[in-house]
Design a protein around this motif. Structure first.
Motif, mmCIF file in Angstrom:
data_model
loop_
_atom_site.group_PDB
_atom_site.id
_atom_site.type_symbol
_atom_site.label_atom_id
_atom_site.label_comp_id
_atom_site.label_asym_id
_atom_site.label_seq_id
_atom_site.Cartn_x
_atom_site.Cartn_y
_atom_site.Cartn_z
ATOM 1 N N PHE A 199 -4.681 -17.962 -50.076
ATOM 2 C CA PHE A 199 -5.275 -17.242 -51.205
ATOM 3 C C PHE A 199 -5.148 -18.068 -52.484
ATOM 4 C CE2 PHE A 199 -5.720 -14.230 -54.639
ATOM 5 C CZ PHE A 199 -6.761 -13.433 -54.200
ATOM 6 N N ASN A 280 -11.130 -12.447 -43.050
ATOM 7 C CA ASN A 280 -12.343 -13.246 -43.289
ATOM 8 C C ASN A 280 -12.176 -14.285 -44.395
ATOM 9 O OD1 ASN A 280 -13.610 -12.071 -41.208
ATOM 10 N ND2 ASN A 280 -14.977 -10.785 -42.434
ATOM 11 N N TYR A 281 -11.418 -13.957 -45.461
ATOM 12 C CA TYR A 281 -11.292 -14.959 -46.530
ATOM 13 C C TYR A 281 -10.611 -16.228 -46.026
ATOM 14 C CZ TYR A 281 -6.270 -14.229 -47.690
ATOM 15 O OH TYR A 281 -4.890 -14.183 -47.652
ATOM 16 N N LYS A 284 -13.229 -18.122 -43.604
ATOM 17 C CA LYS A 284 -14.288 -18.809 -44.363
ATOM 18 C C LYS A 284 -13.827 -20.137 -44.946
ATOM 19 C CE LYS A 284 -16.802 -14.608 -45.352
ATOM 20 N NZ LYS A 284 -16.923 -13.454 -46.262
#
Ligand code: AG3
Length: 286
Positions: A199, A280-281, A284
């Motif tokens: 993140f 998903n983040y 990707k």
């Protein structure tokens, strides 16, 4: 002076727009080694904390999560790992967990900074917990990238226990280094890497996995939340010349873990399988 006047904190300087601050109850060591600024201090929540250039490397309190996930996941997924290579890991925590497997015959650990090993032995003995005295451990003080380039041995598991790609750790994130590592793995061998908190540091994971996709039949990552690596779960890169190890069944892992016969604070076969489920983040990013 009142106690509050004396409060001292270490502010982590890793991210541009976000920082964590850790209370220093007692500074135990603070000096420059040949390569980095090294601090060891006592904190009420995490116990002893090791920082390099003011970035948290490991803590007495939460290191089990990181070290267990970077050792038991590849070793048990492999199922018959005898030769393990650790790049970095000077505090000895990774060697400690790898050597819990009686099936592991030989661990080579390549640490660039002899200062980190010496200070960890003195100020963080609970990290290595005797690993440096294990006859199966071969400690090499050398640049991990140089070692990898010249290495002719094959390993079942390679663990890259690096810092973030700033300073001496940067070479451990290059395509060249990963290329040499791929060549140093047995046919069903596995390489795992620390890739930061996606993140906060998405590029770290993207960089490693793009390289892995070009080098390995199986390139992926798995996750675990380590409190002092703040900002969400940390990602561990995974590369192998076959997808057999990643797709190992829960039943096989349970049998292997039971046979290994040791206790853990974080790892178990269900956590192992679940760690490969990616939001998903994260997907990707590669
Ligand atoms: N090496 C991983 C440090 C990563 C710090 N990164 C971060 N906070 N995003 C730890 C060495 C422990 N043996």
């Amino acid at each position: 002076m009142t106690t509050s006047d004396k409060q001292e904190w270490v502010t982590e300087g890793l991210h541009a727009h976000y920082a964590q601050r850790l209370r220093v109850d007692e500074m135990l060591y603070d000096s420059n080694t040949e390569h980095q600024r090294l601090k060891v201090f006592q904190n009420g929540q995490f116990g002893r904390i090791l920082t390099l250039d003011d970035v948290v490397q490991t803590t007495e309190g939460d290191n089990f999560i990181y070290h267990e996930m970077l050792t038991h996941v590849p070793i048990l997924a492999h199922g018959n790992a005898k030769r393990v290579l650790i790049i970095g890991g000077g505090d000895g925590g990774m060697a400690r967990e790898a050597l819990r497997h009686t099936s592991v015959e030989h661990v080579t650990m390549v640490e660039i900074d002899a200062g980190v090993v010496d200070f960890s032995k003195e100020y963080l003995p609970m990290l290595s917990d005797g690993a440096f005295d294990d006859p199966r451990l071969n400690l090499v003080i050398n640049d991990g990238a140089l070692f990898m380039k010249e290495n002719t041995e094959k390993f079942d598991v390679i663990i890259v226990d690096s810092t973030d790609p700033i300073g001496p750790g940067e070479v451990l994130f290059t395509d060249t280094f990963y290329g040499h590592a791929a060549r140093s793995l047995t046919e069903d061998g596995i390489i795992v890497t620390q890739n930061g908190v996606p993140f906060m540091q998405g590029d770290e994971l993207t960089g490693t996995l793009r390289a892995f996709q070009a080098l390995f039949a199986d390139a992926s990552c798995y996750l675990a939340s380590v409190p002092t690596y703040a900002g969400g779960p940390m990602a561990f890169g995974w590369g192998s010349h076959s997808d057999k190890a990643r797709l190992v069944s829960l039943e096989d892992l349970e049998a292997r873990f039971a046979a290994a016969g040791f206790d853990t604070g974080y790892y178990n076969p269900e956590v192992h399988k679940a760690a490969f489920a990616l939001p998903n983040y994260v997907k990707k990013l590669f």
